[in-house]
Design a protein around this motif. Sequence first.
Motif, mmCIF file in Angstrom:
data_model
loop_
_atom_site.group_PDB
_atom_site.id
_atom_site.type_symbol
_atom_site.label_atom_id
_atom_site.label_comp_id
_atom_site.label_asym_id
_atom_site.label_seq_id
_atom_site.Cartn_x
_atom_site.Cartn_y
_atom_site.Cartn_z
ATOM 1 N N LYS A 174 13.702 -2.398 13.330
ATOM 2 C CA LYS A 174 13.851 -0.965 13.043
ATOM 3 C C LYS A 174 14.227 -0.689 11.588
ATOM 4 O O LYS A 174 14.402 0.464 11.213
ATOM 5 N N ASP B 136 13.764 -0.023 7.700
ATOM 6 C CA ASP B 136 12.685 0.651 6.964
ATOM 7 C C ASP B 136 12.023 -0.247 5.935
ATOM 8 O O ASP B 136 10.815 -0.196 5.745
ATOM 9 N N ILE B 137 12.830 -1.054 5.228
ATOM 10 C CA ILE B 137 12.285 -1.895 4.161
ATOM 11 C C ILE B 137 12.707 -3.339 4.412
ATOM 12 O O ILE B 137 13.888 -3.623 4.600
ATOM 13 N N ASN C 212 7.521 -5.475 3.431
ATOM 14 C CA ASN C 212 7.186 -4.382 2.511
ATOM 15 C C ASN C 212 7.115 -4.884 1.075
ATOM 16 O O ASN C 212 6.202 -4.518 0.322
#
Length: 174
Positions: free
Chosen positions: A25, A27-28, A32
Amino acid sequence: KRVLLIDADAQGSLTASLGYREPDKLDITLANVMGNIINEKEMDVEYGILRHEEGVDLMPGNIELSGIEVSLVNVMSRETVLRSYIEEQRSRYDYMPSLGMLTINAVAAADSILIPVQAAYLPVKGLEQLIKTIGKVKRQINPRLEIEGILMTMVDSRTTYARDISKLLIENYG
């Protein structure tokens, strides 16, 4: 010392072990960062790095890394994608990382490797192959690579089994 840990595991085991209970979960993550490198997108040097309360920094990993591994198949100089990220971070840290394509990227980028090994038969059996792989990377990709040492983990010295495994490792690797 400033330490950067890089979780190159699609299961996010290191990330979860450091208390980030749901790596998928985040984000980065490393996925990425590597995607940005592959696509030549600029990033701030702090991009995605998490500060852990114990004083180390973490570039987290998660399931998205499995997609990056597939993407690396068609990338020119795929063995050096992670190395380019580490080179950008090198001046900021005293210690960094230092087999799938992501593992080879990590080994190609590292100056030295500390190998953790459980005091059990299967992990010790896999150690020989890992050392051969490290030697191959040193010869073909990263001549400055050194093995820092072997770190015995989960050793219960009260058992004959653990003592025998420990003795075997010391006899074979010093």
